[in-house]
Design an enzyme around this catalytic site. Structure first.
Site, PDB file in Angstrom:
ATOM      1  N   ASP D  11      -2.966  -4.968   3.102  1.00  0.00           N
ATOM      2  CA  ASP D  11      -2.302  -4.446   4.295  1.00  0.00           C
ATOM      3  C   ASP D  11      -0.912  -5.065   4.423  1.00  0.00           C
ATOM      4  O   ASP D  11      -0.752  -6.282   4.355  1.00  0.00           O
ATOM      5  CB  ASP D  11      -3.172  -4.833   5.501  1.00  0.00           C
ATOM      6  CG  ASP D  11      -2.821  -4.068   6.753  1.00  0.00           C
ATOM      7  OD1 ASP D  11      -1.688  -3.567   6.858  1.00  0.00           O
ATOM      8  OD2 ASP D  11      -3.698  -3.983   7.630  1.00  0.00           O
ATOM      9  N   HIS D  13       1.299  -4.125   7.048  1.00  0.00           N
ATOM     10  CA  HIS D  13       1.832  -3.916   8.400  1.00  0.00           C
ATOM     11  C   HIS D  13       2.196  -5.268   8.990  1.00  0.00           C
ATOM     12  O   HIS D  13       1.330  -6.038   9.397  1.00  0.00           O
ATOM     13  CB  HIS D  13       0.801  -3.199   9.268  1.00  0.00           C
ATOM     14  CG  HIS D  13       0.579  -1.777   8.857  1.00  0.00           C
ATOM     15  ND1 HIS D  13      -0.371  -1.403   7.955  1.00  0.00           N
ATOM     16  CD2 HIS D  13       1.214  -0.629   9.228  1.00  0.00           C
ATOM     17  CE1 HIS D  13      -0.331  -0.082   7.781  1.00  0.00           C
ATOM     18  NE2 HIS D  13       0.624   0.412   8.533  1.00  0.00           N
TER      19      HIS D  13
END
Ligand code: B12
Ligand code: B12
Lengths: 137, 454, 454, 137
Positions: D11, D13
Site C-alpha cells: 500500500d 497511500h
C-alpha cells in the site's frame, strides 16, 4: 377530417397543445383548437358544432382523472357524438403510474385511444392508423 | 381611515378566515425575529440561499416537509399554495382540506393558507425560525398575502405580469395590476415596522424559449411597479436558458439594468437581489439524468453569482415530488455550493451590449406609451405586443414573436412581431442561427429546441 | 537485428506467455480497424471522449464490464491491470486468476493481461470495436505493453515519473526511465504501421495538493521523452484541483506549453491531447454527494476544453466500484456533456502569466542540468529537488515543497524547497494565502485542505 | 511513549501516514514512522529495536485483511512484544462493510484498537484514553 382539441380543466400547460395543432395541421386535419383551460362541456359543444370526427384532449398537470370520470355521463347527453373518436394524452395522473395501469382505466372512462407520457407524433401516428383501420371495417 | 385601509377591512372581513386583528398582526411583525426575514439573510451575503419548492394540504404534512428541509440544511422554506386558493375558491379548498385530513390521500396540490389561517400557520413558521417564501400564482392575492404576512411569511413571490401571462388564459390583466398594487402597498407598509418584506418576481415565465430581453423587461417593470409603491427589497429572477453563456450574460445585464432603472425613479435605496431558477423547462424522465441537470444548474447559478437559487427535483418529469426527493435536492445543492470554488470572472461584452440595447429599446417603447401611469403603459404594451411572451396561454398575449436555439443553445429571436427589437440586434440574433437548417418539420424543430435537456 | 529487437526477443521469451509471433502481431496492427485507435477518435474531434476506470480478473467479468460500458455509451474502454502484474509477479497473478475462475470471489484487483495473453484479449477487444486504454502503474511495463499492443490496445498510460513517484517507495528511478524508453520505442515503431499509438501521461500524481507548475513540468518532460523516441500522439493530463479557475488556467497553460516544447524539439507534427481526470483526491462518503462532485468535474472539464475525461464513481470513498456504479457514471457524464452548452470563453491573464513563468523556470533548470541526455537531466532534477512532488511516497522525492489552499481553494506554494520558483511568482503565490490564519493545528489545516470535497 | 507506525503491505497511500506522524508528534509521542509499503516483519523488528509501547498500523488500499491474519502467529515469535498496544486503522476491507462487522474480526486477529474509516484525530484521542486507563490498572 375534423378534430377538436384542447387542454382540459384548469390546466394551462400550453406547449404540447400548440405543437399538436401544428402537427394535426401538417397531417391534413381540419383543427379546432380550444386551447388550454377548457371544460368538458366546451369540448362537447365544439364537437357538435363542428361535426368533428375526433375529440383529442390533453392533460398535463394531473387533473385528467377528475375530468375523465365525467366523460361518459356527459357525452351520453349529446345524441350526435356516438361515433366520435375519443383520444386523450399527456401526463394522466398525479405522481407516477405505469401505462399498463392507466390505459385500461381510461378506456373504461370512454376513450378509444389513451397516451400516457407518449410522444405526440407517436400518438398521432397511432391515431391515423386507427382511423384507417376503422374506415376499412 | 385611508382608502387602502378601507379596502383591507373589506378584504379581510369574510367567512373564510378568523377575525383579523390588525393591531395584533402589526405588533407581531414589529417584533418578529430577524431570522424570519429573507431580507436579513440577503444582507448578510454569506452564501447563495437555497430554496426548494413544495406544499402539502395538511398542517402535519407541511410540518413534516419543513422538518425534512431543515434537516437538509435549507436556507429558505417555500410555502406553495394549492390551486383552489389561487383561484380564490376558498369553499373548495376547505372541503378538500377536510377530505385530506380524514384520509391519507392528498386532495390539494398545495397548502391552503387562507383556510388554515394565520394563527396556526404562524406557529409553524416561528417554530422553524427560517425565512419563508410564498409561492402561489394568484392574480388576486390580496387576501392571501394578508394572511401570509400575518403568519410570518416575509417574502411574497409573483406579480401582475409574471403570475398571469404563464398561468392564466382569461383573467383580466388590468384587474391583476390593480390587485397587485394592493399587495405592493401592504408589503411597503409592513416594511416600515421592521426589516423589509421582500417581493420577488417570477422570471421563468413559461420556461419555454422566452428570450432574455423579454424576461428582463418584465422583471424590470414589475420591479418598478413595486418600488413605486414603496417596497424596499425586491428580487428579480430568471431561469436557466440552456446556454451557460447566455445565463451569465443575462444575469449580468439584469443586475445592471435593475440598478439603473431603480435609480431612474429615485429608488436607489432599495435592495435588489438576483434569483436563479434551476432548469424550468421539460425535464428528462431518467432520474439520474435529472440529478445531473440539477447539479449543472447549481454550478451555473454560481457562475451567474445569484443571491438565491430555487431548486427542482429528480422527479420533475413524472409528478409532484416526494418530500424525500425534495430534501435530497436541497442537501445536494448545498454540497455543490460548498465544494464549488475558484469561480472565474466572465464577461461577454458583445452579447451584453446587444442584450442591453434590446432591453432599453423595449423599455423606452413602454415608457413612450401615452397612458398616464406606469401600469397602464405596461398594460397597453402587452396588449399591443410590444411585450410578447412565447408560449403564453393568455388571450391578451400576441404570440407573434418566434424564437429558436442557435448551435450553442442560446435562445434567439427570429421573428420580432411587434416587439421593438432594434434592427442591429435583430440582425445579430438571426445571424447566430442556421435559419436554413430546418429540413425536418417545424414541430420537430420546436420539440428539439424545448427538449434539449432530455 | 537491432538492439531493440534483441531486447524484445528476450522480454517476450518466457514461460508466462504463449510464444510471441512478431510477424503475426505486426500484420494485426497494420490491418487493425481504425475504431480501435483512440488517435482516430481524437482526430475526429467530435466530442470529449469519456473513459471510465475498471478491471476484473476473469475474462468473463471483464467482458461483462465492457458490455455495461458499451450499453452506457462509453467512448474509450479502460483495462486496469492487477497489482501483481504491475509488480511483474506473473506467478502470483496466474495463481490468483485460477482461484478467481474457480469461485465467485475476485482474488485480483484488476485484469492480469499477461496471464490471459494477447490471443484471448484481442478477441474481446476486436469484439467491442472500441479504443482501449491500458491503465497500470507499472515501472517495468515492457512485457505488459507488448502484450497490450498485440491485443489491440492502442493507448498506453503511464511514464517513468508519473507511474513511479506516486505509486512506489523504492523502485529505482533510473531503471524506470530505461524501461519506459523501451515502451516509447515500441509504441513509436508500431505507430508507423497504421494510425499512431497514443501515449498518455498520468497527471494526477498523488492527487494531493500538487501545485500546477509541478504537474505541468512533469507532463511536459514525459511528453518530450516520448516524442524524442518517435511517438506521434501524446496526451498530457491533470486532475481537478479544487478551484475551477485554477483548472481552466492550468489546462490553457498546459496546452500552450506542450505545443511550445514539442516545437522546440522539432516534433510539431505530433498530436498533443489534453486529458482531464475527475476529482482524484479524497471523496465524500455520501454517494449522492459523490455524484454531485462527479457532475461538477464534468462541467469543469468542458470549461477546460479537455479532449478526454476520465471518470470516478459514487463508490470511490468506500472501495472498488461495482460495474453498475461505473456504467452509471459513464451514462451520466455523457448526458451532462450533451446538455451543457454555450460555454463561455475564459482567460485569466495574470494567473496564466505567473504559471507560465514558473513552468519555464523549472524547465530551464532541468535543461541546464549538466547530464548528457534528457532522461538523466530529469533524473538529477528529481534527485536534487528541482522537481518535488507533494505527498510522494518515493524515497527519492524531496518532500520539501509545501503547498496550501487559498480562500478560493487554489493550490499555492508557500515553501519552495529546491524548486526554482521565480521570486515574483513565489511572492504572488504567498500573497494569495492567509499565512497567519492557522490558529488550529497544522494537521487540521492539511486535513481541511485535502478534505475540501467532503 | 514510543510509537512505531507505517502503512502495511504494498500500500502506498501516504497521506494519512504523514498526518498521523504529525499528530502523534504534537501529542508528545516519540514517533518512528516506517512510511508506506512496510511488511509485518519490519513493523515487529522496529518495535523490538525501539522498545515501542504502541504499534500503529494503517491500511488503505484493501490489503489489511490479508496481512492481519498473520499478525498473531508472527508476533508470537517475538518474546518482548507481549505488552505492546496493537492499533490498526484506515480502510480495512475491499469494498464496503460496517464497523460492527469489522472491529470484532480484527480484535480476534490480535489488535487492541481497530478504527475502520475513523478520522485519525478521533482515533488518536481514543488511543490516548486507552493508554491512560491501562496505566491506572
Ligand atoms: C413548463 C412547465 C410549466 C410552465 C408552463 C408554461 C405554459 N403555460 O405552458 C409553468 C412554469 C407556468 C408551469 C406551471 C405549473 N405546473 Co408545470 N410543468 C412544466 C414542465 C417543466 C414542462 C412541461 C412542458 O412544456 N413540456 C414540453 C411539452 C412539449 O411536453 P408535455 O407537455 O410533457 O407533453 C408531451 C406529451 O405529454 C405529449 N402529449 C401531450 N398531450 C398529448 C395528447 C396526445 C393525444 C398525445 C398523443 C400526446 C400528448 O406530447 C408532448 C411532447 O411529446 C413539466 C415537467 C416536465 N415534463 O418536465 C411541469 C409539470 C407538468 N407541471 C406541473 C404542475 C403541478 C404545475 C403547477 C400546478 C405548479 C405549481 N404547483 O405551481 C403550475 C400551474 C399549472 C396549471 N394551472 O395547470 C406538474 C404536473 C404534476 C402531475 N401531473 O402530477 C409537472 C409534471 C411538474 C411536477 N413534477 O410537479 N409548469
Ligand atoms: C489519493 C488516492 C490515491 C493516490 C495516492 C497517492 C499517495 N501516494 O498517497 C493514487 C492516485 C496514487 C492512488 C493509487 C491507488 N489507489 Co487510491 N485512493 C486515493 C483516494 C482518492 C484518497 C486517499 C487519501 O489520500 N485520503 C485522504 C487521507 C487523509 O485519508 P485516508 O487515507 O482515507 O485516511 C483517513 C482515515 O482512514 C484515517 N486513518 C488512516 N490510517 C489510520 C490509522 C489509524 C490508527 C486511525 C485511527 C485512522 C487512520 O485517517 C485519515 C483521515 O481521517 C482513495 C479514495 C477516497 N478515500 O476518497 C483511493 C483508494 C484508497 N485507492 C484505492 C486503490 C485500489 C488504489 C490503487 C490500487 C488503484 C488502482 N487500481 O490503480 C492504486 C495503487 C495503490 C497501492 N499500491 O496501494 C482504493 C482502495 C480500495 C479498497 N480499500 O477497497 C480507494 C478506496 C479508491 C477506490 N474506491 O477504489 N490512490
Amino acid at each position: 377530417m375534423k378534430v377538436v382539441t384542447g387542454v382540459v380543466g384548469n390546466d394551462i400547460h400550453v406547449v404540447a397543445n400548440r405543437l399538436i395543432e401544428l402537427s394535426l395541421d401538417a397531417r391534413g386535419f381540419e383543427v379546432f383548437n380550444l386551447g388550454v383551460n377548457t371544460y368538458l362541456e366546451e369540448f362537447f359543444d365544439a364537437a357538435v358544432e363542428t361535426q368533428a370526427d375526433v375529440l383529442l384532449i390533453s392533460s398535463l398537470n394531473g387533473e385528467a382523472e377528475g375530468w375523465a370520470r365525467e366523460v361518459k355521463l356527459l357525452k351520453s347527453k349529446y345524441n350526435t357524438l356516438d361515433d366520435i373518436i375519443m383520444v386523450i394524452g399527456g401526463n394522466l395522473v398525479v405522481g407516477t403510474a405505469s401505462a399498463d395501469e392507466i390505459v385500461p382505466r381510461y378506456k373504461k372512462y370512454g376513450f378509444d385511444l389513451v397516451f400516457h407520457q407518449v410522444d405526440l407524433n407517436t400518438g398521432l401516428d397511432t391515431l391515423e392508423m386507427y382511423i384507417k383501420q376503422r374506415d376499412v371495417k | 381611515m385611508s382608502l387602502l385601509q378601507e379596502e383591507r377591512e373589506i378584504i379581510l372581513n369574510n367567512e373564510f378566515i378568523d377575525p383579523f386583528d390588525f393591531a395584533e398582526v402589526e405588533e407581531f411583525v414589529k417584533n418578529a425575529n430577524e431570522e424570519l426575514f429573507i431580507s436579513h439573510h440577503f444582507a448578510k451575503k454569506e452564501k447563495m440561499l437555497v430554496q426548494p419548492r413544495g406544499g402539502f394540504p395538511t398542517y402535519e404534512k407541511q410540518f413534516a416537509l419543513n422538518e425534512f428541509f431543515v434537516e437538509a440544511n435549507v436556507d429558505v422554506l417555500p410555502l406553495t399554495i394549492d390551486s383552489n386558493t389561487r383561484l380564490n375558491d376558498y369553499t373548495t379548498a376547505r372541503k378538500m382540506l377536510q377530505l385530506s385530513e380524514e384520509s391519507e390521500h392528498d386532495m390539494l396540490n398545495g397548502y391552503p393558507l387562507v383556510t388554515h389561517g394565520y394563527k396556526a400557520t404562524r406557529q409553524m413558521i416561528t417554530h422553524f425560525k427560517k425565512p419563508v417564501s410564498l409561492r402561489h400564482g394568484t392574480p388576486d392575492a390580496r387576501l392571501l398575502i394578508e394572511v401570509a404576512i400575518a403568519s410570518g411569511i416575509f417574502e411574497i413571490e409573483g406579480g401582475p405580469i409574471t403570475y398571469l401571462l404563464p398561468y392564466s388564459k382569461n383573467f383580466p390583466l388590468d384587474k391583476a395590476f390593480l390587485y397587485w398594487k394592493y399587495v405592493e402597498k401592504v408589503c411597503a407598509n409592513y416594511s416600515k415596522l421592521n426589516l423589509p418584506i421582500n417581493r420577488e418576481s417570477f422570471g421563468p415565465l413559461t420556461a419555454t424559449l422566452v428570450p432574455p430581453s423579454i424576461t428582463i423587461v418584465i422583471q424590470l417593470l414589475e420591479m418598478l411597479l413595486s418600488l413605486e409603491e414603496g417596497v424596499k427589497s425586491f428580487s428579480v429572477s430568471f431561469s436557466q436558458t440552456g446556454s451557460m453563456n447566455q445565463d451569465i450574460v443575462m444575469g449580468s445585464v439584469m443586475r445592471k439594468m435593475a440598478k439603473f432603472y431603480a435609480q431612474e425613479i429615485d429608488c436607489a435605496d432599495a435592495t435588489i437581489n438576483l434569483v436563479y431558477h434551476q432548469w424550468m423547462g421539460a425535464f428528462p424522465t431518467d432520474k439520474k439524468f435529472a440529478q445531473q441537470l440539477i447539479n449543472m444548474s447549481t454550478v451555473i447559478a454560481s457562475m451567474v453569482g445569484a443571491d438565491k437559487i430555487i431548486t427542482k427535483t429528480k422527479e420533475e418529469a413524472s409528478g409532484i415530488p416526494t418530500k424525500e426527493a425534495n430534501a435530497e435536492t436541497v442537501a445536494n445543492t448545498q454540497y455543490t455550493l460548498r465544494i464549488l470554488n475558484g469561480l472565474p470572472n466572465i464577461t461577454d461584452k458583445e452579447e451584453e451590449e446587444i442584450l442591453t440595447m434590446e432591453v432599453k429599446a423595449i423599455m423606452e417603447a413602454v415608457f413612450n406609451d401615452s397612458a398616464d401611469t406606469l401600469w397602464r403603459k405596461v398594460f397597453n404594451s402587452i396588449k399591443n405586443g410590444i411585450i410578447d411572451v412565447p408560449f403564453s396561454p393568455h388571450i391578451i398575449n400576441h404570440n407573434e414573436m418566434i424564437t429558436m436555439r442557435d448551435a450553442n443553445k442560446n435562445i434567439r429571436i427570429i421573428k420580432r412581431g411587434n416587439v421593438p427589437i432594434p434592427d442591429r440586434c435583430f440582425e445579430y440574433e438571426k445571424s447566430q442561427c442556421d435559419l436554413g437548417k430546418s429540413n425536418t418539420s417545424i414541430v420537430n424543430d420546436i420539440i428539439h429546441d424545448i427538449g434539449i435537456m432530455q
